[in-house]
Design a protein around this motif. Structure first.
Motif, PDB file in Angstrom:
ATOM      1  N   ARG A 330      11.821 -27.622  54.338  1.00 54.69           N
ATOM      2  CA  ARG A 330      11.643 -29.144  53.925  1.00 54.69           C
ATOM      3  C   ARG A 330      12.930 -28.871  53.175  1.00 54.69           C
ATOM      4  NH1 ARG A 330       6.706 -28.255  49.776  1.00 54.69           N
ATOM      5  NH2 ARG A 330       5.182 -27.972  51.608  1.00 54.69           N
ATOM      6  N   GLY A 331      13.951 -28.818  54.268  1.00 52.41           N
ATOM      7  CA  GLY A 331      14.740 -29.046  54.246  1.00 52.41           C
ATOM      8  C   GLY A 331      15.422 -27.440  53.494  1.00 52.41           C
ATOM      9  N   VAL A 332      14.908 -26.804  53.067  1.00 46.49           N
ATOM     10  CA  VAL A 332      16.178 -25.117  52.610  1.00 46.49           C
ATOM     11  C   VAL A 332      16.105 -24.142  53.589  1.00 46.49           C
ATOM     12  CG1 VAL A 332      15.456 -23.098  50.499  1.00 46.49           C
ATOM     13  CG2 VAL A 332      13.948 -26.118  50.430  1.00 46.49           C
ATOM     14  N   ASN A 333      17.143 -24.083  53.344  1.00 46.05           N
ATOM     15  CA  ASN A 333      17.130 -22.553  54.248  1.00 46.05           C
ATOM     16  C   ASN A 333      16.795 -20.819  53.546  1.00 46.05           C
ATOM     17  OD1 ASN A 333      18.404 -24.452  55.598  1.00 46.05           O
ATOM     18  ND2 ASN A 333      20.536 -23.851  55.447  1.00 46.05           N
ATOM     19  N   VAL A 334      16.144 -20.358  54.622  1.00 48.32           N
ATOM     20  CA  VAL A 334      15.289 -19.398  53.865  1.00 48.32           C
ATOM     21  C   VAL A 334      15.767 -18.377  54.824  1.00 48.32           C
ATOM     22  CG1 VAL A 334      13.410 -20.031  53.974  1.00 48.32           C
ATOM     23  CG2 VAL A 334      13.873 -18.362  52.219  1.00 48.32           C
ATOM     24  N   TYR A 335      15.664 -17.121  54.448  1.00 53.96           N
ATOM     25  CA  TYR A 335      16.159 -16.466  55.317  1.00 53.96           C
ATOM     26  C   TYR A 335      14.641 -15.197  55.041  1.00 53.96           C
ATOM     27  CZ  TYR A 335      20.661 -15.813  57.194  1.00 53.96           C
ATOM     28  OH  TYR A 335      21.500 -16.538  58.078  1.00 53.96           O
ATOM     29  N   PRO A 336      13.652 -14.888  55.944  1.00 50.31           N
ATOM     30  CA  PRO A 336      12.478 -13.561  55.693  1.00 50.31           C
ATOM     31  C   PRO A 336      12.473 -12.626  54.052  1.00 50.31           C
ATOM     32  CG  PRO A 336      12.154 -14.868  58.247  1.00 50.31           C
ATOM     33  CD  PRO A 336      13.343 -14.566  57.615  1.00 50.31           C
ATOM     34  N   GLY A 337      13.968 -12.075  54.521  1.00 48.37           N
ATOM     35  CA  GLY A 337      14.065 -11.167  53.757  1.00 48.37           C
ATOM     36  C   GLY A 337      13.886 -11.862  52.793  1.00 48.37           C
ATOM     37  N   GLU A 338      14.671 -12.805  52.220  1.00 49.53           N
ATOM     38  CA  GLU A 338      14.883 -12.985  50.601  1.00 49.53           C
ATOM     39  C   GLU A 338      13.569 -12.912  50.259  1.00 49.53           C
ATOM     40  OE1 GLU A 338      17.929 -16.176  50.228  1.00 49.53           O
ATOM     41  OE2 GLU A 338      17.575 -17.073  51.834  1.00 49.53           O
ATOM     42  N   VAL A 339      12.612 -14.363  50.741  1.00 54.26           N
ATOM     43  CA  VAL A 339      10.908 -14.503  50.437  1.00 54.26           C
ATOM     44  C   VAL A 339      10.654 -12.920  50.290  1.00 54.26           C
ATOM     45  CG1 VAL A 339       8.826 -14.774  51.189  1.00 54.26           C
ATOM     46  CG2 VAL A 339      10.634 -16.251  51.998  1.00 54.26           C
ATOM     47  N   GLU A 340      10.790 -12.025  51.042  1.00 57.41           N
ATOM     48  CA  GLU A 340      10.681 -10.493  50.391  1.00 57.41           C
ATOM     49  C   GLU A 340      10.836  -9.738  49.437  1.00 57.41           C
ATOM     50  OE1 GLU A 340      10.583  -7.323  53.666  1.00 57.41           O
ATOM     51  OE2 GLU A 340      12.199  -5.851  52.719  1.00 57.41           O
ATOM     52  N   ARG A 341      12.775  -9.446  49.330  1.00 62.38           N
ATOM     53  CA  ARG A 341      12.886  -9.468  47.562  1.00 62.38           C
ATOM     54  C   ARG A 341      12.368  -9.930  46.545  1.00 62.38           C
ATOM     55  NH1 ARG A 341      16.456 -12.375  44.864  1.00 62.38           N
ATOM     56  NH2 ARG A 341      17.229 -13.655  46.553  1.00 62.38           N
ATOM     57  N   VAL A 342      11.692 -11.756  46.740  1.00 67.07           N
ATOM     58  CA  VAL A 342      11.603 -11.953  45.320  1.00 67.07           C
ATOM     59  C   VAL A 342       9.841 -11.718  45.425  1.00 67.07           C
ATOM     60  CG1 VAL A 342      10.731 -14.640  44.140  1.00 67.07           C
ATOM     61  CG2 VAL A 342      12.664 -14.114  45.735  1.00 67.07           C
ATOM     62  N   LEU A 343       9.098 -11.545  46.194  1.00 71.00           N
ATOM     63  CA  LEU A 343       7.441 -10.939  46.219  1.00 71.00           C
ATOM     64  C   LEU A 343       7.930  -9.385  45.874  1.00 71.00           C
ATOM     65  CD1 LEU A 343       5.925 -12.069  49.527  1.00 71.00           C
ATOM     66  CD2 LEU A 343       6.002 -13.848  47.001  1.00 71.00           C
ATOM     67  N   GLU A 382      -0.210 -18.315  41.254  1.00 75.79           N
ATOM     68  CA  GLU A 382       0.799 -19.126  40.826  1.00 75.79           C
ATOM     69  C   GLU A 382       2.114 -18.918  40.247  1.00 75.79           C
ATOM     70  OE1 GLU A 382      -2.328 -18.826  40.145  1.00 75.79           O
ATOM     71  OE2 GLU A 382      -2.387 -18.426  38.349  1.00 75.79           O
ATOM     72  N   VAL A 383       2.073 -17.800  40.123  1.00 68.60           N
ATOM     73  CA  VAL A 383       3.245 -16.605  39.325  1.00 68.60           C
ATOM     74  C   VAL A 383       4.157 -16.166  40.498  1.00 68.60           C
ATOM     75  CG1 VAL A 383       3.649 -14.625  38.007  1.00 68.60           C
ATOM     76  CG2 VAL A 383       2.093 -15.737  37.411  1.00 68.60           C
ATOM     77  N   LEU A 384       3.454 -16.203  40.878  1.00 69.96           N
ATOM     78  CA  LEU A 384       4.435 -15.695  42.601  1.00 69.96           C
ATOM     79  C   LEU A 384       5.340 -16.874  43.286  1.00 69.96           C
ATOM     80  CD1 LEU A 384       2.037 -13.318  44.071  1.00 69.96           C
ATOM     81  CD2 LEU A 384       3.893 -12.404  43.425  1.00 69.96           C
ATOM     82  N   ALA A 385       4.493 -17.845  43.169  1.00 69.20           N
ATOM     83  CA  ALA A 385       4.808 -18.797  43.864  1.00 69.20           C
ATOM     84  C   ALA A 385       5.923 -19.769  42.547  1.00 69.20           C
ATOM     85  CB  ALA A 385       3.440 -20.360  43.810  1.00 69.20           C
ATOM     86  N   ARG A 386       5.320 -19.838  41.512  1.00 70.06           N
ATOM     87  CA  ARG A 386       7.040 -19.772  40.636  1.00 70.06           C
ATOM     88  C   ARG A 386       7.944 -19.124  40.633  1.00 70.06           C
ATOM     89  NH1 ARG A 386       5.020 -19.207  35.404  1.00 70.06           N
ATOM     90  NH2 ARG A 386       3.320 -20.011  36.362  1.00 70.06           N
ATOM     91  N   ALA A 387       8.226 -17.751  40.809  1.00 64.52           N
ATOM     92  CA  ALA A 387       9.632 -17.170  40.891  1.00 64.52           C
ATOM     93  C   ALA A 387       9.879 -17.505  42.283  1.00 64.52           C
ATOM     94  CB  ALA A 387       9.349 -15.783  41.266  1.00 64.52           C
ATOM     95  N   VAL A 388       8.889 -17.426  43.397  1.00 65.43           N
ATOM     96  CA  VAL A 388       9.555 -17.883  44.674  1.00 65.43           C
ATOM     97  C   VAL A 388      10.048 -19.715  43.870  1.00 65.43           C
ATOM     98  CG1 VAL A 388       9.375 -19.110  46.922  1.00 65.43           C
ATOM     99  CG2 VAL A 388       8.521 -16.410  46.262  1.00 65.43           C
ATOM    100  N   GLN A 389       9.773 -20.484  43.997  1.00 62.87           N
ATOM    101  CA  GLN A 389      11.073 -21.275  43.765  1.00 62.87           C
ATOM    102  C   GLN A 389      11.617 -21.307  43.071  1.00 62.87           C
ATOM    103  OE1 GLN A 389       9.641 -25.480  44.320  1.00 62.87           O
ATOM    104  NE2 GLN A 389      11.492 -24.928  43.645  1.00 62.87           N
ATOM    105  N   ASP A 390      11.253 -20.379  41.235  1.00 61.06           N
ATOM    106  CA  ASP A 390      13.542 -20.609  40.823  1.00 61.06           C
ATOM    107  C   ASP A 390      13.887 -19.850  41.979  1.00 61.06           C
ATOM    108  OD1 ASP A 390      11.475 -21.676  38.549  1.00 61.06           O
ATOM    109  OD2 ASP A 390      11.076 -19.596  37.498  1.00 61.06           O
ATOM    110  N   GLU A 391      13.456 -19.118  42.249  1.00 58.69           N
ATOM    111  CA  GLU A 391      14.792 -18.196  42.847  1.00 58.69           C
ATOM    112  C   GLU A 391      15.471 -18.632  44.061  1.00 58.69           C
ATOM    113  OE1 GLU A 391      15.983 -14.138  42.207  1.00 58.69           O
ATOM    114  OE2 GLU A 391      13.709 -13.488  41.072  1.00 58.69           O
TER     115      GLU A 391
END
Ligand code: DLL
Length: 431
Positions: A330-343, A382-391
């Motif tokens: 949805r228009g947001v560019n993200v590397y898989p590693g960034e999701v790994e870092r946040v999770l 929902e806590v994890l989803a918020r962290a991914v959304q915020d960061e």
């Protein structure tokens, strides 16, 4: 250090050596003829004497597409009967890339991997448990030859048969473990399941796939080791292009043999030191398949700052991602590693996850994240989803699944991203 003279020489001395070697490379490519010679001539280069390090960035690139077009071995700079080995990779997009080595190339590669092992603190007294795959893949045999060159004892386990690997570590008491970071986690998990003592291990050299600082913390929690990063690619030589030392602060590039640049992947122009860009390598001392300005697709930054280990070799950051692995959700560019870092940074999930790109509706690409809770209690999605959304500014549908649901990799590279086009969910519990 395996080769202190080369690894700790002054930057001026090394630059003079690189210039001299680059000169030789250009001359050899021109004599060999073929694609790279043609491109050099088109760029107005008539001989190595025309080229300095400062104008390297004006010379033509080579790409993976060039190797594919010349498949299987059309880009060799020596007659094929001078090869003593062939290796390759199946590649992220499933197309094989083959590379060839002369005897001198294998010797160079062995000494590069010996440097890597010494970076992790290994010595001639070491026992190296090598769980990189043996075969066409460069990981197994590359590290193997490096361990032999160092005079260490290598245990050639290859990947898979995890129970047997754990037993061999307990029995042979290696101090160094070499494998992919995902497999290091699997080995740690398997040892914990059986209560096996792996306390002989001191250090690990993990690479062949991207991994974050958060994954390092997770590995160091399940295994009694310091985890170092090792980078390389078949086209350049295999593992041993760059390695972290015990400082764990960037990977020393063996730039006396692999001249590195970082470029803007869009424009091809150099980026400033410290800025993330695509890694580009020239291989001035390789014989069979020397490459000028090979574009890796891997994104990292470079730093010439001093390192406490005494090596003066330029350091690259951990690989942040591949130019072609970037997801656009949805228009947001993200590397898989960034999701790994946040999770993993939340401390709530185990270091096993998979990103599922949901393309079932053509007008709307979604991202599902399959993960497992770190402890016995369920991690709140929902806590994890918020962290991914915020960061990351990314809306993701996070599913915390029962322990053991996310597939563990036993052989080869971890599959972090899968696409769901239609039909059944790629993982149970996502439907
Ligand atoms: O993966 C060589 C290797 C083997 C390196 C063992 C380290 C340890 P290929 O199969 O040709 O070669 O894949 C090369 O893997 O362009 C990167 O995208 C990725 N890669 C390799 N090492 C790292 C790393 C081997 N440490 C491709 N971090 C490269 C991130 C890595 N990505």
């Amino acid at each position: 250090m395996f080769d202190p003279k080369a690894e700790a020489m002054s930057r001026d001395e090394r630059a003079a050596l690189q210039r001299h070697r680059l000169w030789g490379l250009v001359d050899r490519l021109l004599v060999a003829g073929g694609l790279q010679a043609g491109r050099l001539r088109d760029a107005g280069v008539k001989g190595g004497a025309d080229v300095t390090l400062a104008d390297l960035h004006r010379l033509p690139f080579t790409t993976k597409q060039d190797l594919w077009d010349a498949y299987p071995l059309g880009m060799l700079a020596v007659p094929q009967d001078r090869l003593v080995a062939v290796h390759g990779s199946t590649g992220t997009k499933g197309r094989p890339t083959l590379v060839g080595y002369t005897k001198a190339d294998l010797d160079l590669w062995a000494s590069m991997c010996a440097r890597s092992l010494a970076c992790a603190g290994a010595s001639a007294e070491s026992v190296v448990h090598n769980a990189y795959g043996y075969g066409l893949f460069t990981g197994g045999l590359g590290i193997h030859q490096g361990a032999v060159a160092l005079g260490a004892t290598v245990v050639p386990m290859s990947g898979g048969m995890t129970g047997r690997q754990v037993k061999m570590i307990a029995d042979l008491k290696p101090d160094v473990l070499t494998c992919t970071p995902a497999y290091a986690l699997r080995l740690g998990e398997a040892a914990a399941e059986t209560g096996t003592d792996l306390s002989s291990l001191r250090a690990g050299l993990f690479g062949a796939e991207p991994w974050t600082e958060e994954l390092r913390t997770a590995i160091e929690a399940v295994l009694p080791i310091k985890a170092m990063d090792i980078y390389g690619l078949s086209e350049v030589i295999g593992p041993g292009v760059a390695t972290e030392c015990l400082e764990q602060n960037g990977l020393h590039v063996n730039e006396d043999h692999f001249i590195v640049e970082t470029i803007d992947p869009e424009t091809g122009e150099p980026v400033a030191e410290g800025e993330a860009g695509e890694l580009v390598f020239s291989t001035p001392t390789k014989q069979a398949l020397p490459l000028l300005r090979y574009r890796t697709g891997d994104i990292a930054s470079l730093s010439h700052g001093e390192c406490n280990c005494g090596r003066t070799l330029v350091r690259m950051s951990k690989v942040l991602g591949r130019a072609d692995d970037m997801l656009i959700i949805r228009g947001v560019n993200v590397y898989p590693g960034e999701v790994e870092r946040v999770l993993l940074g939340t401390g709530l999930v185990a270091p096993h996850y998979q990103l599922v790109v949901d393309r079932r509706k053509p007008e709307h690409t979604g991202l599902l994240v399959a993960c497992e809770a770190a402890g016995a209690d369920a991690a709140p999605a929902e806590v994890l989803a918020r962290a991914v959304q915020d960061e990351l500014g990314l809306t993701a549908d996070i599913r915390v699944l029962p322990a053991g649901t996310v597939p563990r990799v036993e052989i080869g590279k971890a599959v972090r991203v899968v696409t769901w086009e239609s039909g059944e969910a790629p993982l149970p519990g996502l439907g």
